[in-house]
Design a protein around this motif. Sequence first.
Motif, PDB file in Angstrom:
ATOM      1  N   ARG A  23       5.313  60.879  36.172  1.00 22.54           N
ATOM      2  CA  ARG A  23       5.259  62.185  35.494  1.00 22.54           C
ATOM      3  C   ARG A  23       3.960  62.363  34.714  1.00 22.54           C
ATOM      4  N   GLU A  24       3.346  61.286  34.251  1.00 17.97           N
ATOM      5  CA  GLU A  24       2.111  61.374  33.469  1.00 17.97           C
ATOM      6  C   GLU A  24       0.854  61.395  34.331  1.00 17.97           C
ATOM      7  N   ALA A  25       0.976  60.979  35.583  1.00 14.01           N
ATOM      8  CA  ALA A  25      -0.188  60.873  36.466  1.00 14.01           C
ATOM      9  C   ALA A  25      -0.709  62.247  36.852  1.00 14.01           C
ATOM     10  N   GLY A  26      -1.980  62.305  37.178  1.00 10.53           N
ATOM     11  CA  GLY A  26      -2.573  63.559  37.630  1.00 10.53           C
ATOM     12  C   GLY A  26      -2.001  64.008  38.958  1.00 10.53           C
ATOM     13  N   ALA A  27      -1.578  63.040  39.771  1.00 13.16           N
ATOM     14  CA  ALA A  27      -0.988  63.356  41.071  1.00 13.16           C
ATOM     15  C   ALA A  27      -0.080  62.217  41.507  1.00 13.16           C
ATOM     16  N   CYS A  28       0.739  62.536  42.471  1.00  6.78           N
ATOM     17  CA  CYS A  28       1.571  61.538  43.138  1.00  6.78           C
ATOM     18  C   CYS A  28       1.321  61.720  44.633  1.00  6.78           C
ATOM     19  N   ILE A  29       1.043  60.625  45.303  1.00  8.16           N
ATOM     20  CA  ILE A  29       0.854  60.674  46.754  1.00  8.16           C
ATOM     21  C   ILE A  29       2.040  59.974  47.391  1.00  8.16           C
ATOM     22  N   ALA A  30       2.728  60.694  48.263  1.00 11.87           N
ATOM     23  CA  ALA A  30       3.857  60.136  49.000  1.00 11.87           C
ATOM     24  C   ALA A  30       3.404  59.890  50.433  1.00 11.87           C
ATOM     25  N   VAL A  31       3.612  58.666  50.892  1.00  9.84           N
ATOM     26  CA  VAL A  31       3.231  58.297  52.259  1.00  9.84           C
ATOM     27  C   VAL A  31       4.492  58.281  53.117  1.00  9.84           C
ATOM     28  N   PHE A  32       4.494  59.118  54.128  1.00 11.67           N
ATOM     29  CA  PHE A  32       5.613  59.222  55.061  1.00 11.67           C
ATOM     30  C   PHE A  32       5.155  58.743  56.435  1.00 11.67           C
ATOM     31  N   VAL A  33       6.077  58.149  57.185  1.00 10.72           N
ATOM     32  CA  VAL A  33       5.770  57.732  58.555  1.00 10.72           C
ATOM     33  C   VAL A  33       6.899  58.183  59.470  1.00 10.72           C
ATOM     34  N   ASN A  34       6.510  58.674  60.639  1.00 15.31           N
ATOM     35  CA  ASN A  34       7.477  58.991  61.678  1.00 15.31           C
ATOM     36  C   ASN A  34       7.788  57.675  62.390  1.00 15.31           C
ATOM     37  N   GLN A  35       8.922  57.075  62.061  1.00 17.29           N
ATOM     38  CA  GLN A  35       9.255  55.749  62.586  1.00 17.29           C
ATOM     39  C   GLN A  35       9.517  55.758  64.089  1.00 17.29           C
ATOM     40  N   GLU A  36       9.862  56.912  64.655  1.00 17.15           N
ATOM     41  CA  GLU A  36      10.091  56.993  66.098  1.00 17.15           C
ATOM     42  C   GLU A  36       8.780  56.925  66.878  1.00 17.15           C
ATOM     43  N   LYS A  37       7.708  57.374  66.264  1.00 18.90           N
ATOM     44  CA  LYS A  37       6.407  57.373  66.941  1.00 18.90           C
ATOM     45  C   LYS A  37       5.559  56.153  66.588  1.00 18.90           C
ATOM     46  N   ALA A  38       5.806  55.536  65.442  1.00 20.40           N
ATOM     47  CA  ALA A  38       5.010  54.391  65.000  1.00 20.40           C
ATOM     48  C   ALA A  38       5.554  53.098  65.590  1.00 20.40           C
ATOM     49  N   THR A  39       4.658  52.208  65.966  1.00 21.75           N
ATOM     50  CA  THR A  39       5.098  50.889  66.435  1.00 21.75           C
ATOM     51  C   THR A  39       5.205  49.902  65.268  1.00 21.75           C
ATOM     52  N   THR A  40       4.419  50.134  64.224  1.00 29.44           N
ATOM     53  CA  THR A  40       4.446  49.257  63.044  1.00 29.44           C
ATOM     54  C   THR A  40       4.451  50.116  61.771  1.00 29.44           C
ATOM     55  N   PRO A  41       5.534  50.846  61.515  1.00 28.69           N
ATOM     56  CA  PRO A  41       5.530  51.836  60.420  1.00 28.69           C
ATOM     57  C   PRO A  41       5.276  51.263  59.029  1.00 28.69           C
ATOM     58  N   LEU A  42       5.894  50.150  58.696  1.00 26.65           N
ATOM     59  CA  LEU A  42       5.726  49.588  57.362  1.00 26.65           C
ATOM     60  C   LEU A  42       4.302  49.074  57.148  1.00 26.65           C
ATOM     61  N   GLN A  43       3.766  48.422  58.153  1.00 28.97           N
ATOM     62  CA  GLN A  43       2.393  47.922  58.060  1.00 28.97           C
ATOM     63  C   GLN A  43       1.393  49.069  58.002  1.00 28.97           C
ATOM     64  N   ASP A  44       1.640  50.110  58.792  1.00 22.89           N
ATOM     65  CA  ASP A  44       0.744  51.272  58.788  1.00 22.89           C
ATOM     66  C   ASP A  44       0.698  51.926  57.410  1.00 22.89           C
ATOM     67  N   ALA A  45       1.877  52.142  56.840  1.00 24.88           N
ATOM     68  CA  ALA A  45       1.955  52.769  55.516  1.00 24.88           C
ATOM     69  C   ALA A  45       1.312  51.886  54.454  1.00 24.88           C
ATOM     70  N   SER A  46       1.504  50.578  54.564  1.00 23.49           N
ATOM     71  CA  SER A  46       0.923  49.651  53.592  1.00 23.49           C
ATOM     72  C   SER A  46      -0.599  49.654  53.663  1.00 23.49           C
ATOM     73  N   ALA A  47      -1.144  49.677  54.866  1.00 25.48           N
ATOM     74  CA  ALA A  47      -2.608  49.714  55.018  1.00 25.48           C
ATOM     75  C   ALA A  47      -3.172  51.010  54.438  1.00 25.48           C
ATOM     76  N   ALA A  48      -2.512  52.120  54.707  1.00 22.08           N
ATOM     77  CA  ALA A  48      -2.975  53.409  54.168  1.00 22.08           C
ATOM     78  C   ALA A  48      -2.877  53.438  52.648  1.00 22.08           C
ATOM     79  N   THR A  49      -1.792  52.865  52.121  1.00 20.16           N
ATOM     80  CA  THR A  49      -1.592  52.824  50.671  1.00 20.16           C
ATOM     81  C   THR A  49      -2.692  51.989  50.007  1.00 20.16           C
ATOM     82  N   GLU A  50      -3.042  50.871  50.617  1.00 22.11           N
ATOM     83  CA  GLU A  50      -4.138  50.046  50.090  1.00 22.11           C
ATOM     84  C   GLU A  50      -5.447  50.824  50.103  1.00 22.11           C
ATOM     85  N   ASN A  51      -5.714  51.575  51.176  1.00 21.76           N
ATOM     86  CA  ASN A  51      -6.934  52.390  51.211  1.00 21.76           C
ATOM     87  C   ASN A  51      -6.940  53.419  50.088  1.00 21.76           C
TER      88      ASN A  51
END
Length: 169
Positions: free
Chosen positions: A72-100
């Motif tokens: 609530r105090e942050a300037g923004a919140c970024i939510a990372v969503f993945v289409n698990q039906e299309k992704a082969t490695t959804p958790l890893q993909d989201a984690s890599a993007a989150t690290e970036n």
Amino acid sequence: MSNETIKNIKERRSVRKYIDKKIPEEILEEIIDCARLAPTGNNKQAWTFLVITDDEIKNKIASFTRYGRFIREAGACIAVFVNQEKATTPLQDASAATENIMIAAKSYDLGTCWVNSYQKEHSKKIKELVNCPQDRELMTLMSIGYYKEDDVNMPSKKSLSEVMVLNKF
């Protein structure tokens, strides 16, 4: 020799206390541009990045989470969503993007904190709040904002010798 990327990685810390300062939209766009360039399994890129700056929505998201009240105090919140039906490695993909996101934010002197949201109690409520399409899974939430250096907790990390093994165990 100076390398800003290495410096940003080594100096990045989780920030849970933010100052009231708007993040320019161009900076948020640049950070998401870095997120979309993260690697994905089979280059599926089955993600969507929802950037939330609306205070009412951030407050509701914060109230739904167990460990993300600081959103609530942050300037923004970024939510990372993945289409698990299309992704082969959804958790890893989201984690890599989150690290970036974290590294890119640090380059703009913005603090972040990763809130795990994969199959958590708060995930369904947040998906409903933001009208998330049925085929997307909420993977991570990221608070992002300006902060005072004095407010950052600098926990110690294990030394390199404690975590690195060369060639064989």
